[in-house]
Write an enzyme that holds these catalytic residues in place. Sequence first.
Site, mmCIF file in Angstrom:
data_model
loop_
_atom_site.group_PDB
_atom_site.id
_atom_site.type_symbol
_atom_site.label_atom_id
_atom_site.label_comp_id
_atom_site.label_asym_id
_atom_site.label_seq_id
_atom_site.Cartn_x
_atom_site.Cartn_y
_atom_site.Cartn_z
ATOM 1 N N ASP A 62 16.206 -5.278 15.578
ATOM 2 C CA ASP A 62 16.195 -6.747 15.535
ATOM 3 C C ASP A 62 15.005 -7.225 14.715
ATOM 4 O OD1 ASP A 62 16.048 -9.576 16.180
ATOM 5 O OD2 ASP A 62 17.432 -9.121 17.812
ATOM 6 N N SER A 106 19.662 -14.328 15.950
ATOM 7 C CA SER A 106 20.234 -13.057 16.398
ATOM 8 C C SER A 106 21.639 -13.238 16.986
ATOM 9 C CB SER A 106 19.330 -12.408 17.447
ATOM 10 O OG SER A 106 18.141 -11.974 16.841
ATOM 11 N N THR A 159 21.419 -10.305 21.075
ATOM 12 C CA THR A 159 22.126 -9.187 20.438
ATOM 13 C C THR A 159 23.034 -8.434 21.418
ATOM 14 O OG1 THR A 159 20.313 -9.002 18.850
ATOM 15 C CG2 THR A 159 21.837 -7.135 18.991
ATOM 16 N N GLU A 273 19.828 -1.266 20.532
ATOM 17 C CA GLU A 273 18.988 -2.261 19.850
ATOM 18 C C GLU A 273 17.501 -2.007 20.073
ATOM 19 O OE1 GLU A 273 18.215 -7.066 19.507
ATOM 20 O OE2 GLU A 273 18.481 -6.169 21.476
ATOM 21 N N ASP A 278 11.599 -7.760 16.534
ATOM 22 C CA ASP A 278 11.679 -9.194 16.222
ATOM 23 C C ASP A 278 10.566 -9.987 16.902
ATOM 24 O OD1 ASP A 278 13.127 -11.642 15.285
ATOM 25 O OD2 ASP A 278 13.400 -11.925 17.443
ATOM 26 N N HIS A 282 7.716 -12.233 15.137
ATOM 27 C CA HIS A 282 7.466 -13.665 15.382
ATOM 28 C C HIS A 282 5.975 -13.893 15.638
ATOM 29 C CE1 HIS A 282 11.423 -15.597 15.519
ATOM 30 N NE2 HIS A 282 11.900 -14.520 16.140
ATOM 31 N N ASP A 320 19.696 -7.254 12.168
ATOM 32 C CA ASP A 320 20.448 -8.520 12.214
ATOM 33 C C ASP A 320 19.900 -9.542 11.222
ATOM 34 O OD1 ASP A 320 18.117 -8.709 13.694
ATOM 35 O OD2 ASP A 320 19.052 -9.671 15.430
HETATM 36 ZN ZN LIG Z 1 13.938 -13.649 16.370
#
Ligand SMILES: [Zn+2]
Length: 448
Positions: A62, A106, A159, A273, A278, A282, A320
């Site tokens: 991700d 996502s 996801t 996943e 991710d 961030h 993704d």
């Molecule tokens: Zn995100």
Amino acid sequence: MRSIQLKKKLKIFYASLIFILILVDASFVVKIDNFKSFNEINNDLKYSNSSTKNSVILLIGDGMGYEHLKLARLVEVGNNNKFSMERLPLHLNVTTFSADNLITDSAAAATAMATGNKTNNGMLSISPLSEPLETILEISQEFGKSTGIITTTAITHATPAAFITHVKSRSNTTEISRQIVENSSVSIILGGGEDHFDSVQLMNLEANGYTLIENHSKLMSTDANNLFGLFAPNHLPYEISRDPDVIPSLLEMTVKTIEILSQDPEGFFLMVEGGRIDHASHANNKTNVALETIEFHYAVDAAISYAEEHDNVLLIVTADHETGGLTILNETLNDIIPSSNRTDEQNRLLRIERINNISVSWSTGSHTNLDVPFFGYRTDFYDLINLSVIDNTEIFDIMKDFISEGTDNEPDFSRIILIGVGITGFSIGGIAIIVTIKNKKHFKKKKN
Ligand SMILES: [Zn+2]
């Protein structure tokens, strides 16, 4: 006179019959041989292990763009080496835009991969017009396959949820968990998210045959086939703070799940996943990005080992979307890389030291529209060879075709067409011979 004419006619009839039989026989040999070689080639490519039907392993990092991979690779194996996923035979770029935004979230990206349809950001396997979209996991179940969902986030997160639920808004975790408990019959679900399930729901899951798993040792020791494992109140902790005695790693969850699912002679679908790449992106946290991506790499590596030993496994590694607009700027690394000769703690410290010797920049704390990687194993059955870019919706098409082709549940149209062509050929050939013989007879008669 009449009996002589009758004998002549009979002779001609028998001669025609023999000709037709020879023609039919020859045609059958040709057709069946053609069919055999056609099938043998396919078998070599896809499912020569006839004892088990086709299986698909989809691994999603991700937020994992190319630079995330590069960062992890620099830390773990150095600049002169590659991860096993980067050595897979097929490598493409994937476009990720959603139905309503150039930059996907996502939910929309997972919907694209799970269903082959673009939808709006925030929607889980439901169209922009709110129609439910069948997922690859549900299709796999219709073909009688076992299924698995593994993530390092809460299992109600976008996801994993897109593969097993149909919900208008990803933030509606009450509805997502309700659908997971009441509708899905996923064989194995592992991740975080205890807070999203109440005790009644957990009791219902147990009543439906699931073994509930709460920690590392129970996961490792269970011999049950239907597992529902939640190892944290929400997302699993980042690798840097995960207690390995309590919470299983993504690698351990992947290995255990493949061990169980691969016992199903009908094959399986598994989505794995690396969900927290991710979150670290961030936060623009290069240490967590590197460590989460390295852990994802080891889960991928185990799945590749399984796929390489089994001819009927399609394996796809992708992301993704990219998160953070990460760019590697510079590195001052030496050649000392983590290895099995060191203790886990020594390797952990070495990784962090190496991460500190890499400088990066971030362009955003959000997602970007950058294309993401696609690495494929046993994708050679699908016509991708001349492409450099595919859309994320095409990942669904590839998986669906592989699942459909390896099963007896659907008629094999290629065989029907070949036999149909063969029978038409015999008929035309037979009629042609009868007409020829009859014409020859007439001609001879006239001449006499
Ligand atoms: Zn995100």
